[in-house]
Design a protein around this motif. Structure first.
Motif, PDB file in Angstrom:
ATOM      1  N   LEU A  83       0.821  -1.198   0.000  1.00 46.04           N
ATOM      2  CA  LEU A  83       0.000   0.000   0.000  1.00 46.04           C
ATOM      3  C   LEU A  83       0.861   1.256   0.000  1.00 46.04           C
ATOM      4  CD1 LEU A  83      -2.818   1.235   0.171  1.00 46.04           C
ATOM      5  CD2 LEU A  83      -2.634   1.095   2.651  1.00 46.04           C
ATOM      6  N   LEU A  84       1.938   1.241   0.758  1.00 49.98           N
ATOM      7  CA  LEU A  84       2.832   2.392   0.808  1.00 49.98           C
ATOM      8  C   LEU A  84       3.474   2.646  -0.553  1.00 49.98           C
ATOM      9  CD1 LEU A  84       4.142   4.599   2.490  1.00 49.98           C
ATOM     10  CD2 LEU A  84       5.925   2.985   3.098  1.00 49.98           C
ATOM     11  N   ALA A  85       3.851   1.589  -1.249  1.00 51.29           N
ATOM     12  CA  ALA A  85       4.435   1.747  -2.586  1.00 51.29           C
ATOM     13  C   ALA A  85       3.423   2.343  -3.552  1.00 51.29           C
ATOM     14  CB  ALA A  85       4.939   0.399  -3.099  1.00 51.29           C
ATOM     15  N   TRP A  86       2.155   1.907  -3.479  1.00 45.84           N
ATOM     16  CA  TRP A  86       1.114   2.479  -4.336  1.00 45.84           C
ATOM     17  C   TRP A  86       0.919   3.956  -4.030  1.00 45.84           C
ATOM     18  CZ3 TRP A  86      -1.042   1.008  -8.677  1.00 45.84           C
ATOM     19  CH2 TRP A  86      -1.061  -0.336  -9.011  1.00 45.84           C
ATOM     20  N   ILE A  87       0.966   4.335  -2.753  1.00 49.57           N
ATOM     21  CA  ILE A  87       0.790   5.738  -2.375  1.00 49.57           C
ATOM     22  C   ILE A  87       1.949   6.580  -2.888  1.00 49.57           C
ATOM     23  CG2 ILE A  87       0.722   7.320  -0.399  1.00 49.57           C
ATOM     24  CD1 ILE A  87      -0.911   5.153   1.066  1.00 49.57           C
ATOM     25  N   VAL A  88       3.174   6.094  -2.734  1.00 49.53           N
ATOM     26  CA  VAL A  88       4.344   6.833  -3.217  1.00 49.53           C
ATOM     27  C   VAL A  88       4.307   6.958  -4.739  1.00 49.53           C
ATOM     28  CG1 VAL A  88       6.855   6.746  -3.439  1.00 49.53           C
ATOM     29  CG2 VAL A  88       5.797   6.268  -1.238  1.00 49.53           C
ATOM     30  N   LEU A  89       4.054   5.847  -5.417  1.00 50.49           N
ATOM     31  CA  LEU A  89       3.954   5.878  -6.886  1.00 50.49           C
ATOM     32  C   LEU A  89       2.828   6.809  -7.316  1.00 50.49           C
ATOM     33  CD1 LEU A  89       4.956   4.577  -9.600  1.00 50.49           C
ATOM     34  CD2 LEU A  89       3.038   3.005  -9.347  1.00 50.49           C
ATOM     35  N   GLY A  90       1.700   6.744  -6.619  1.00 53.52           N
ATOM     36  CA  GLY A  90       0.569   7.601  -6.950  1.00 53.52           C
ATOM     37  C   GLY A  90       0.875   9.067  -6.754  1.00 53.52           C
ATOM     38  N   LEU A  91       1.545   9.402  -5.668  1.00 50.83           N
ATOM     39  CA  LEU A  91       1.885  10.801  -5.409  1.00 50.83           C
ATOM     40  C   LEU A  91       2.811  11.346  -6.487  1.00 50.83           C
ATOM     41  CD1 LEU A  91       1.885  13.328  -3.657  1.00 50.83           C
ATOM     42  CD2 LEU A  91       3.751  12.327  -2.348  1.00 50.83           C
TER      43      LEU A  91
ATOM     44  N   ILE B 293      -2.747   6.941  -8.462  1.00 47.13           N
ATOM     45  CA  ILE B 293      -3.146   5.538  -8.285  1.00 47.13           C
ATOM     46  C   ILE B 293      -4.145   5.135  -9.366  1.00 47.13           C
ATOM     47  CG2 ILE B 293      -4.367   3.929  -6.771  1.00 47.13           C
ATOM     48  CD1 ILE B 293      -3.072   5.424  -4.401  1.00 47.13           C
ATOM     49  N   VAL B 294      -5.149   5.964  -9.607  1.00 51.61           N
ATOM     50  CA  VAL B 294      -6.112   5.662 -10.673  1.00 51.61           C
ATOM     51  C   VAL B 294      -5.409   5.714 -12.031  1.00 51.61           C
ATOM     52  CG1 VAL B 294      -8.259   6.398 -11.778  1.00 51.61           C
ATOM     53  CG2 VAL B 294      -8.058   6.463  -9.300  1.00 51.61           C
ATOM     54  N   GLY B 295      -4.478   6.643 -12.191  1.00 52.13           N
ATOM     55  CA  GLY B 295      -3.695   6.713 -13.421  1.00 52.13           C
ATOM     56  C   GLY B 295      -2.860   5.468 -13.644  1.00 52.13           C
ATOM     57  N   ALA B 296      -2.334   4.882 -12.571  1.00 53.22           N
ATOM     58  CA  ALA B 296      -1.569   3.636 -12.695  1.00 53.22           C
ATOM     59  C   ALA B 296      -2.463   2.498 -13.169  1.00 53.22           C
ATOM     60  CB  ALA B 296      -0.925   3.276 -11.357  1.00 53.22           C
ATOM     61  N   VAL B 297      -3.684   2.457 -12.661  1.00 50.90           N
ATOM     62  CA  VAL B 297      -4.630   1.420 -13.092  1.00 50.90           C
ATOM     63  C   VAL B 297      -5.017   1.632 -14.559  1.00 50.90           C
ATOM     64  CG1 VAL B 297      -6.949   0.479 -12.717  1.00 50.90           C
ATOM     65  CG2 VAL B 297      -5.497   1.029 -10.761  1.00 50.90           C
ATOM     66  N   VAL B 298      -5.348   2.870 -14.915  1.00 47.29           N
ATOM     67  CA  VAL B 298      -5.722   3.174 -16.303  1.00 47.29           C
ATOM     68  C   VAL B 298      -4.540   2.952 -17.230  1.00 47.29           C
ATOM     69  CG1 VAL B 298      -6.403   5.052 -17.860  1.00 47.29           C
ATOM     70  CG2 VAL B 298      -7.560   4.775 -15.683  1.00 47.29           C
ATOM     71  N   GLY B 299      -3.366   3.419 -16.843  1.00 45.96           N
ATOM     72  CA  GLY B 299      -2.173   3.218 -17.660  1.00 45.96           C
ATOM     73  C   GLY B 299      -1.836   1.748 -17.823  1.00 45.96           C
ATOM     74  N   GLY B 300      -1.971   0.971 -16.750  1.00 48.56           N
ATOM     75  CA  GLY B 300      -1.733  -0.468 -16.830  1.00 48.56           C
ATOM     76  C   GLY B 300      -2.698  -1.138 -17.769  1.00 48.56           C
ATOM     77  N   TRP B 301      -3.965  -0.737 -17.714  1.00 49.30           N
ATOM     78  CA  TRP B 301      -4.968  -1.292 -18.626  1.00 49.30           C
ATOM     79  C   TRP B 301      -4.653  -0.924 -20.074  1.00 49.30           C
ATOM     80  CZ3 TRP B 301      -8.589   1.153 -21.817  1.00 49.30           C
ATOM     81  CH2 TRP B 301      -9.501   0.311 -22.413  1.00 49.30           C
ATOM     82  N   LEU B 302      -4.295   0.358 -20.304  1.00 50.63           N
ATOM     83  CA  LEU B 302      -3.963   0.795 -21.667  1.00 50.63           C
ATOM     84  C   LEU B 302      -2.743   0.055 -22.216  1.00 50.63           C
ATOM     85  CD1 LEU B 302      -4.451   4.665 -21.473  1.00 50.63           C
ATOM     86  CD2 LEU B 302      -5.744   3.068 -22.874  1.00 50.63           C
ATOM     87  N   PHE B 303      -1.709  -0.043 -21.404  1.00 50.48           N
ATOM     88  CA  PHE B 303      -0.496  -0.720 -21.851  1.00 50.48           C
ATOM     89  C   PHE B 303      -0.765  -2.197 -22.117  1.00 50.48           C
ATOM     90  CE2 PHE B 303       1.509   3.154 -21.115  1.00 50.48           C
ATOM     91  CZ  PHE B 303       2.855   3.106 -21.414  1.00 50.48           C
TER      92      PHE B 303
ATOM     93  N   ASN C 136       9.163   1.011  -9.853  1.00 48.99           N
ATOM     94  CA  ASN C 136      10.324   1.246 -10.701  1.00 48.99           C
ATOM     95  C   ASN C 136      10.002   2.345 -11.717  1.00 48.99           C
ATOM     96  OD1 ASN C 136       8.806  -0.050 -12.752  1.00 48.99           O
ATOM     97  ND2 ASN C 136       9.571  -2.030 -12.075  1.00 48.99           N
ATOM     98  N   LEU C 137      10.979   2.722 -12.516  1.00 50.99           N
ATOM     99  CA  LEU C 137      10.781   3.815 -13.471  1.00 50.99           C
ATOM    100  C   LEU C 137       9.755   3.481 -14.544  1.00 50.99           C
ATOM    101  CD1 LEU C 137      14.377   5.243 -13.970  1.00 50.99           C
ATOM    102  CD2 LEU C 137      12.447   6.308 -12.829  1.00 50.99           C
ATOM    103  N   TYR C 138       9.735   2.232 -14.996  1.00 49.12           N
ATOM    104  CA  TYR C 138       8.759   1.843 -16.011  1.00 49.12           C
ATOM    105  C   TYR C 138       7.333   1.995 -15.473  1.00 49.12           C
ATOM    106  CZ  TYR C 138       6.100  -0.884 -19.352  1.00 49.12           C
ATOM    107  OH  TYR C 138       5.161  -1.281 -20.272  1.00 49.12           O
ATOM    108  N   SER C 139       7.103   1.547 -14.258  1.00 47.35           N
ATOM    109  CA  SER C 139       5.774   1.675 -13.652  1.00 47.35           C
ATOM    110  C   SER C 139       5.410   3.142 -13.445  1.00 47.35           C
ATOM    111  CB  SER C 139       5.731   0.936 -12.322  1.00 47.35           C
ATOM    112  OG  SER C 139       5.875  -0.444 -12.526  1.00 47.35           O
TER     113      SER C 139
END
Length: 84
Positions: A3-11, A36-46, A58-61
């Protein structure tokens, strides 16, 4: 990812995405949610286009999440502009 990684990546992704689209941050809470929502949308798009989605902290994520946040903000502004 924890959860902390998702929050950091999301921020980070939300802040970068909002800086690219709006030239200003949206605020810490909205940046986290946007990222966080962008990571989900971006993951779906990719995944739709045959590439890997979010794979960890990581940088790719981060790239995937920023692209997702940008797409989300562009769609949001387009809808808001039409509704106004």
């Amino acid at each position: 990812m924890s959860l902390l990684a998702w929050i950091v990546l999301g921020l980070v992704a939300g802040f970068m995405g909002s800086k690219i689209v709006n030239k200003a941050g949206e605020g810490i809470l909205l940046d986290i949610v946007l990222g966080i929502v962008g990571a989900v949308v971006g993951g779906w798009l990719f995944n739709t286009f045959g590439a890997a989605g979010v794979t960890g902290l990581n940088l790719y994520s981060l790239f995937v999440a920023v692209i997702g946040a940008i797409v989300l903000l562009v769609v949001y502004h387009a809808i808001r502009r039409v509704a106004a």
